[in-house]
Every structure is written in structure tokens, then in C-alpha cells.
Scaffold this motif. Sequence first.
Motif, PDB file in Angstrom:
ATOM      1  N   TYR A 166      -0.669   6.967   7.209  1.00  0.00           N
ATOM      2  CA  TYR A 166       0.364   7.697   6.128  1.00  0.00           C
ATOM      3  C   TYR A 166       0.041   7.434   4.823  1.00  0.00           C
ATOM      4  CZ  TYR A 166       3.642   8.178  10.072  1.00  0.00           C
ATOM      5  OH  TYR A 166       4.393   8.757  11.374  1.00  0.00           O
ATOM      6  N   CYS A 167       0.006   8.415   3.984  1.00  0.00           N
ATOM      7  CA  CYS A 167      -0.223   8.418   2.496  1.00  0.00           C
ATOM      8  C   CYS A 167       1.282   7.869   1.906  1.00  0.00           C
ATOM      9  CB  CYS A 167      -0.837   9.582   2.044  1.00  0.00           C
ATOM     10  SG  CYS A 167      -1.212   9.348   0.204  1.00  0.00           S
ATOM     11  N   ASN A 168       1.010   6.991   0.691  1.00  0.00           N
ATOM     12  CA  ASN A 168       2.221   6.513   0.005  1.00  0.00           C
ATOM     13  C   ASN A 168       1.922   6.420  -1.358  1.00  0.00           C
ATOM     14  OD1 ASN A 168       3.391   3.485  -1.098  1.00  0.00           O
ATOM     15  ND2 ASN A 168       4.852   4.832  -0.267  1.00  0.00           N
ATOM     16  N   ALA A 169       3.200   6.602  -2.084  1.00  0.00           N
ATOM     17  CA  ALA A 169       2.763   6.985  -3.669  1.00  0.00           C
ATOM     18  C   ALA A 169       3.910   6.383  -4.245  1.00  0.00           C
ATOM     19  CB  ALA A 169       2.699   8.270  -4.170  1.00  0.00           C
ATOM     20  N   LEU A 170       3.872   5.170  -5.060  1.00  0.00           N
ATOM     21  CA  LEU A 170       5.036   4.349  -5.920  1.00  0.00           C
ATOM     22  C   LEU A 170       4.897   5.100  -7.353  1.00  0.00           C
ATOM     23  CD1 LEU A 170       4.579   1.003  -5.057  1.00  0.00           C
ATOM     24  CD2 LEU A 170       6.019   2.552  -3.866  1.00  0.00           C
ATOM     25  N   GLU A 171       6.143   5.524  -7.743  1.00  0.00           N
ATOM     26  CA  GLU A 171       6.279   6.204  -9.181  1.00  0.00           C
ATOM     27  C   GLU A 171       6.731   5.133 -10.072  1.00  0.00           C
ATOM     28  OE1 GLU A 171       8.153  10.641 -10.217  1.00  0.00           O
ATOM     29  OE2 GLU A 171       9.650   9.133  -9.581  1.00  0.00           O
TER      30      GLU A 171
ATOM     31  N   SER B  93       3.205  10.305 -13.077  1.00  0.00           N
ATOM     32  CA  SER B  93       4.185   9.272 -12.891  1.00  0.00           C
ATOM     33  C   SER B  93       3.943   8.238 -11.915  1.00  0.00           C
ATOM     34  CB  SER B  93       5.627   9.897 -12.543  1.00  0.00           C
ATOM     35  OG  SER B  93       5.408  10.590 -11.354  1.00  0.00           O
ATOM     36  N   ILE B  94       2.630   8.419 -11.108  1.00  0.00           N
ATOM     37  CA  ILE B  94       2.319   7.452 -10.037  1.00  0.00           C
ATOM     38  C   ILE B  94       1.617   6.385 -10.527  1.00  0.00           C
ATOM     39  CG2 ILE B  94       0.883   7.547  -7.929  1.00  0.00           C
ATOM     40  CD1 ILE B  94       1.157  10.182  -7.578  1.00  0.00           C
ATOM     41  N   ASN B  95       2.129   4.983 -10.050  1.00  0.00           N
ATOM     42  CA  ASN B  95       1.606   3.649 -10.401  1.00  0.00           C
ATOM     43  C   ASN B  95       0.495   3.304  -9.368  1.00  0.00           C
ATOM     44  OD1 ASN B  95       2.908   3.277 -12.840  1.00  0.00           O
ATOM     45  ND2 ASN B  95       4.602   2.106 -12.150  1.00  0.00           N
ATOM     46  N   ALA B  96       0.858   3.602  -8.081  1.00  0.00           N
ATOM     47  CA  ALA B  96      -0.058   3.012  -7.404  1.00  0.00           C
ATOM     48  C   ALA B  96      -0.023   4.060  -5.734  1.00  0.00           C
ATOM     49  CB  ALA B  96       0.198   1.680  -6.789  1.00  0.00           C
ATOM     50  N   MET B  97      -1.052   4.143  -5.313  1.00  0.00           N
ATOM     51  CA  MET B  97      -1.206   4.814  -3.820  1.00  0.00           C
ATOM     52  C   MET B  97      -1.769   3.871  -2.737  1.00  0.00           C
ATOM     53  SD  MET B  97      -1.778   8.775  -5.206  1.00  0.00           S
ATOM     54  CE  MET B  97      -1.377   9.297  -3.555  1.00  0.00           C
ATOM     55  N   GLY B  98      -1.264   4.211  -1.814  1.00  0.00           N
ATOM     56  CA  GLY B  98      -1.747   3.315  -0.636  1.00  0.00           C
ATOM     57  C   GLY B  98      -1.740   4.114   0.835  1.00  0.00           C
ATOM     58  N   TRP B  99      -2.360   3.502   1.712  1.00  0.00           N
ATOM     59  CA  TRP B  99      -2.318   3.946   3.065  1.00  0.00           C
ATOM     60  C   TRP B  99      -2.010   3.212   4.096  1.00  0.00           C
ATOM     61  CZ3 TRP B  99      -3.919   8.745   4.605  1.00  0.00           C
ATOM     62  CH2 TRP B  99      -4.815   9.471   3.756  1.00  0.00           C
ATOM     63  N   TYR B 100      -0.914   3.549   4.768  1.00  0.00           N
ATOM     64  CA  TYR B 100      -0.169   2.729   5.796  1.00  0.00           C
ATOM     65  C   TYR B 100      -0.405   3.326   7.042  1.00  0.00           C
ATOM     66  CZ  TYR B 100       2.693   0.381   2.325  1.00  0.00           C
ATOM     67  OH  TYR B 100       3.309  -0.191   1.359  1.00  0.00           O
ATOM     68  N   ARG B 101      -0.501   2.537   8.225  1.00  0.00           N
ATOM     69  CA  ARG B 101      -0.600   3.012   9.539  1.00  0.00           C
ATOM     70  C   ARG B 101       0.274   2.599  10.600  1.00  0.00           C
ATOM     71  NH1 ARG B 101      -6.627   0.325  11.336  1.00  0.00           N
ATOM     72  NH2 ARG B 101      -5.643  -1.940  11.564  1.00  0.00           N
TER      73      ARG B 101
END
Length: 119
Positions: free
Chosen positions: A94-99, A30-38
Motif C-alpha cells: 500500500y502507498c501512503n501519504a501524510l499531508e 500539501s504532502i509532507n511524506a510518502m511511504g510504502w506499507y505491506r
Amino acid sequence: QVQLVESGGGLVQPGGSLRLSCAASGSILSINAMGWYRQAPGKERELVAAITSGGSTNYADSVKGRFTISRDNAKSTVYLQMNSLKPEDTAVYYCNALEDSDYDGGDYWGQGTQVTVSS
């Protein structure tokens, strides 16, 4: 319903390298995109790098040419290769995921991993 767990942080000297990993579980497809934030003390949380389900990437200007985001073939793990590290890279990452909106359109976050760049 996606769970994210980061690993790979630690203490490294300036100019050194680290590789962060983000393992996803649950509704991975279901994940469209993932990213790293700090986020560093006294600063806003900022996007470092992102990758879409199609493999497109983008980076913050401050890390372009030094950091590389990638994923495994199963799309279950996303990596952040960090080279030529500087003290100003010190932060909690932090790892992030957009559904996808066809599911719940959720915005998921991992627990964070500390990266410290110091002599």
C-alpha cells in the motif's frame, strides 16, 4: 484531498525484481511524506520504506539493502524498487501519504497492489 494509485505488482520468482509505482493526484504540494506499507495474511500492516518531502529515507530492517524508495522531480510519483525478492516479501503493498498540518493533516492510502514471490 489526495488520491493515490499503486501499480507494478505481480508474480515474480525468488531472487527477481519488481518496481512499484504510486501516482499521486490532488493537493500534491500539501504532502509532507510518502511511504510504502505491506500486509501479509495473518500479519500486521508494517512500514516498508518512507521518504520525506526533503528526500530523507528510512527502511524496515527486513528490506534494507534490497529495496529502494525514490520519487520523481515533480513529487507526483513515488517508486519502490524491490530487488533480491524473497517469498516472505509476498504481501499486498500500500502507498501512503501524510499531508501537512497547515492543510488538513490527512493520512491517505492507495488501494493496494499484490506482490507474490514464488517459484
